[in-house]
Scaffold this motif. Structure first.
Motif, PDB file in Angstrom:
ATOM      1  N   ARG A   1      -0.064   2.333   2.215  1.00  0.00           N
ATOM      2  CA  ARG A   1       0.729   1.109   2.056  1.00  0.00           C
ATOM      3  C   ARG A   1       0.491   0.453   0.707  1.00  0.00           C
ATOM      4  O   ARG A   1       1.380  -0.188   0.141  1.00  0.00           O
ATOM      5  N   GLN A   2      -0.706   0.630   0.184  1.00  0.00           N
ATOM      6  CA  GLN A   2      -1.037   0.038  -1.114  1.00  0.00           C
ATOM      7  C   GLN A   2      -0.687   0.964  -2.281  1.00  0.00           C
ATOM      8  O   GLN A   2      -0.905   0.600  -3.434  1.00  0.00           O
TER       9      GLN A   2
ATOM     10  N   LEU B   1       2.240   9.908   7.807  1.00  0.00           N
ATOM     11  CA  LEU B   1       2.177   8.476   8.122  1.00  0.00           C
ATOM     12  C   LEU B   1       2.573   8.224   9.570  1.00  0.00           C
ATOM     13  O   LEU B   1       1.938   7.410  10.266  1.00  0.00           O
TER      14      LEU B   1
ATOM     15  N   GLU C   1       3.135  -5.520  10.017  1.00  0.00           N
ATOM     16  CA  GLU C   1       3.574  -5.104   8.676  1.00  0.00           C
ATOM     17  C   GLU C   1       4.336  -3.782   8.745  1.00  0.00           C
ATOM     18  O   GLU C   1       5.348  -3.594   8.053  1.00  0.00           O
ATOM     19  N   LEU C   2       3.870  -2.883   9.608  1.00  0.00           N
ATOM     20  CA  LEU C   2       4.521  -1.573   9.712  1.00  0.00           C
ATOM     21  C   LEU C   2       5.910  -1.656  10.343  1.00  0.00           C
ATOM     22  O   LEU C   2       6.711  -0.723  10.217  1.00  0.00           O
TER      23      LEU C   2
ATOM     24  N   THR D   1       8.733  -0.993   7.803  1.00  0.00           N
ATOM     25  CA  THR D   1       8.865   0.254   7.033  1.00  0.00           C
ATOM     26  C   THR D   1      10.242   0.856   7.302  1.00  0.00           C
ATOM     27  O   THR D   1      10.392   1.788   8.089  1.00  0.00           O
TER      28      THR D   1
END
Length: 813
Positions: free
Chosen positions: A559-560, A573, A608-609, A612
């Motif tokens: 993610r980073q 992932l 957060e995911l 995506t």
């Protein structure tokens, strides 16, 4: 020099095309040498009955014209009538003319020789070359004269002239000189002449390229010169390019093709042609050559690098022949055939051709045969490689017989034999045979048969042990196979991995290696992700081995942007997220699971995911994980501690005032936080989940709706949950899910959510006027399963579509 060439004729006035050397004479022409009709020197003089002499062809033409026109037959010179058309050869005159011609040609040839030297004018050189052409075309015997006069090397030297017209005329002259003359061709084979001619094939002038390939075609009629031409570096490559060109002169293309056909007499040339993409000569020899030639061509074919289109061509042309060699040839022949078939099998389309040609039975026989007639292990490895290649082509192997009793590749005894080989051969063959099983389990048609055979063989533990193999390819094949098996053998695989032999640790080590993202890592995490998520024993061991922390760290790095992307990024992932979500299924049974989720703030990770975009599986699994986390919020929220009432209040309750406590979660009635209690409200996840209700993937919608439904579940303040959904503008999207009826699971969930929402009188009143919602609830009431019909009935009561005084079904809480 020019004066000695003109002989009383104005050569400058003659064009290249109309110039005739038979009009150029050193000795004077006698009148008796000339035909009265043609005014040309006679070649075949004949005499009429009146003593007049003519060229045979000319007088015969005269007689024909007289007959056709009906005129009297007369002598064209005297106009007197002739009684007979009899022609008498004038042998003496012919001999005299020939001697005269020979003397003239000898002098002219000497002049030509002197012209073919450095320092001569270009015009003189061109005329000399034209004269040589004239002589050779006039009589084949003159070609011997040119050779004996050692003029061929002089013509060859003209190829290096700085004059383009001279070089062009020299190429043309050499072609005429060597045409149908093997001795002259032998002279051309000497030195660097052939190499020089080949260089002209790359000339920017198309006419020079054309003349060069015409000359090479003539030379290629000699077998000795075929070898010579083929030995010139780049010659065959250039000719192959010309023969397949769409922009080259059509004559050059045809001659290049014919030249290559002639060069195909040499096996060395055939190999070069094959290397440069012209396979037909090699394939023809493989089909029609001697046994020794077939072996040589097959061996060479096995070493070639072929593009996919060529593999299809080769498979169609010689596939059956090579398969026949497998069935009956000696070891050396079978080795050559195997290598060639290995090339073709590496492309799906050509592999399917080989399957239809019958490659499977001899391959399987070679693999399973033991004893005196078995193949050496190095060839069994090639057989296993071919089998792995053809199995990956996607063919229906359930219908292709491979054994004497009509067994197929997925017959139980065949699978058992493969499993036996896998456990009793070297790593190279084991790897290929595992790849065979991978191919068979990639198909929904054949996987059930393979699973059944593996279970009956008791080979599961053996297959799992390959996870620890030191060879990367072997490890990868085993992991891919186990990943394919996991949806069908999940409990068995989980049981094997739970043991103390270390395979689970090996899997985790592979997944967490910081080496970019490899196919092996993607397969390993996919295997772990597909194992039963509610197997608490496996989850417990993963907690003990720190697997979830490592997985979370890998997700964070991706993610980073710290982990570089690859074609395996998406499956890797997706697998990581699914493995991490596994811990959320253990929250009710494992305190360590709750501690891990808190310590690493996994609720925030999954929220957060959710964003995506483009990775549907990541969004779906994240929503499912949030559902599990949110279901625990009501158990983890800290309920407020109310102060003890004073003495007076205990005696006189009417004196008490209600205690007001601020900062509590309205839905869970306690103190909540995202990190500690996994509260969706505190994590501002509600709006993100609502947004996913409009997703095109039904599974993402279902998972998001399930997470939102935790705000309406028993044990929470449902009215406040409805209020939260209203504020997030989530009511209408939930109703839309109900109306769309995309899947039965979605309808079941939507009916449940709508019934909870309709418990709010204000919303029920507003929705009661929407006929679409009522119709959808009636449809669920009539056609849903038992549980859905019960809930739909209650929902219809909320909007007054069913009377409350009686129920069709017993009340269900």
């Amino acid at each position: 020099m020019a004066g000695s060439w003109d002989g009383g004729n104005d050569l400058a006035s003659q064009s290249d095309d109309s110039y005739h050397f038979d009009r150029l004479h050193i000795e004077p022409i006698y009148d008796a040498f000339l035909c009265p009709l043609t005014k040309q020197v006679m070649r075949d003089p004949v005499t009429l009955e009146n003593g007049q002499t003519f060229e045979r062809e000319a007088i015969e033409k005269w007689f024909k014209q007289c007959k056709e026109s009906g005129r009297r037959l007369v002598c064209p010179l005297t106009q007197r009538e002739l009684r007979s058309t009899e022609l008498n050869p004038s042998i003496a005159l012919r001999n005299t003319i020939e001697e005269w011609n020979a003397r003239n040609e000898a002098v002219q040839l000497d002049m030509a020789r002197r012209s073919l030297t450095s320092g001569s004018l270009e015009q003189d050189i061109l005329q000399a070359l034209k004269f040589i052409q004239y002589l050779c075309q006039k009589s084949r015997s003159n070609k011997h004269v040119i050779r004996n006069e050692e003029m061929i090397p002089m013509i060859i030297d003209m190829l290096k002239s700085s004059f383009r017209r001279t070089r062009l005329k020299a190429l043309e002259t050499l072609r005429i000189v060597v045409e149908e003359d093997s001795d002259n061709k032998e002279i051309m084979a000497q030195g660097d002449t052939v190499r020089t001619v080949v260089k002209f094939l790359s000339n920017e002038q198309s006419k020079e390229r054309e003349e060069a390939v015409l000359l090479l075609y003539e030379l290629s009629k000699s077998e000795a010169l075929c070898e010579k031409i083929g030995s010139v570096n780049g010659a065959i490559l250039i000719l192959v390019g010309m023969a397949s060109s769409t922009s080259e002169n059509i004559v050059a293309v045809e001659m290049a093709d014919k030249t290559l056909e002639n060069l195909g007499k040499s096996e060395n040339n055939v190999r070069q042609m094959a290397e440069n993409g012209r396979l037909q000569p090699l394939l023809r020899l493989l089909l029609e050559g001697s046994s020794e030639t077939k072996l040589s061509m097959a061996a060479f074919l096995g070493d070639l690098v072929l593009n996919n289109d060529v593999k299809v061509l080769v498979a169609r042309t010689v596939g059956s022949s090579l398969i026949n060699i497998l069935k009956s040839g000696n070891i050396q022949s079978r080795e050559a055939a195997l290598k060639a078939l290995n090339q073709m099998s590496s492309h799906d389309a050509s592999a399917r051709i080989l399957i239809e040609a019958g490659i499977l039975p001899p391959l399987v026989k070679d693999l399973f045969t033991v004893g005196a007639h078995q193949l050496p292990m190095r060839l069994k490895e090639v057989s296993a490689t071919i089998l792995a290649n053809v199995v990956s082509s996607g063919y229906d192997f359930d219908s292709v017989p491979v054994g004497p009793e009509q067994q197929t590749l997925v017959s139980e005894d065949i699978i058992h034999n493969l499993l036996h080989l896998i456990s009793n051969t070297g790593p190279a063959i084991e790897c290929k045979l595992l790849q065979v099983l991978v191919g068979l389990t990639n198909s929904l048609i054949t996987i059930s048969s393979v699973v059944s055979a593996i279970k009956s063989s008791g080979a599961t533990i053996s297959l799992v042990q390959f996870i620890e193999a030191p060879q990367k390819d072997l490890r990868l094949a085993s992991i891919k196979l186990l990943q394919n098996l996991s949806p069908y053998m999940g409990p068995e695989l989980a049981s094997c991995l739970r043991g103390t032999s270390g395979q689970l640790g090996s899997l985790i080590k592979i997944i967490s290696e910081n080496i970019g993202i490899t196919e092996e890592q993607a397969a390993a995490v996919g295997l772990l992700a597909d194992l039963p998520e509610r197997d608490m024993g496996l989850t417990r061991q993963m907690l003990d081995e720190g697997a979830f922390q490592l997985v979370n760290l890998r997700i964070l790095r991706i993610r980073q942007g710290e982990t570089r992307g690859s074609r395996f990024m998406t499956p890797y992932l997706e697998g990581l997220v699914k493995v991490l979500s596994r811990v959320t299924f253990a929250l009710a049974d494992e305190l360590d699971a709750i501690a891990l989720c808190r310590n690493h703030n996994l609720a925030a990770v999954f929220i957060e995911l959710l964003q995506t975009n483009g990775l549907d599986n990541v969004q779906m699994v994240s929503a499912l994980a949030l559902e599990n986390l949110s279901q625990e919020s009501k158990n983890l929220t800290k309920l407020p501690e109310l102060p003890s009432p004073g003495f007076c209040v205990s005696i006189f309750p009417c004196l008490s005032k209600p205690t007001i406590i601020t900062g509590l979660c309205t839905v869970h009635r306690g103190t909540c936080s995202l990190k500690e209690t996994f509260c969706l409200l505190e994590g501002q996840a509600v709006g993100k989940l609502v947004a996913l209700l409009d997703h095109t993937n039904e599974k993402v919608v279902e998972a998001s709706l399930a997470a939102l439904c935790t705000l309406l579940d028993d044990g929470v303040d449902i009215e406040q949950g409805v209020h939260v959904l209203c504020e997030a503008e989530g009511i209408r999207p939930i109703l839309d899910v109900l109306l769309e009826k995309r899947t039965e699971n979605l309808r079941r969930r939507a009916v449940w959510a709508v019934e909870r929402i309709l418990r709010s009188d204000d919303i029920a009143y507003e929705i009661s006027g929407d006929p679409n919602v009522s119709t959808a609830l009636v449809d669920a009431f009539q056609h849903g399963d038992y549980r859905t019909r019960q809930i739909a009935e209650r929902a219809l009561k909320h909007v007054d579509k069913i009377p409350n005084f009686s129920g069709v079904f017993p009340n269900v809480g």
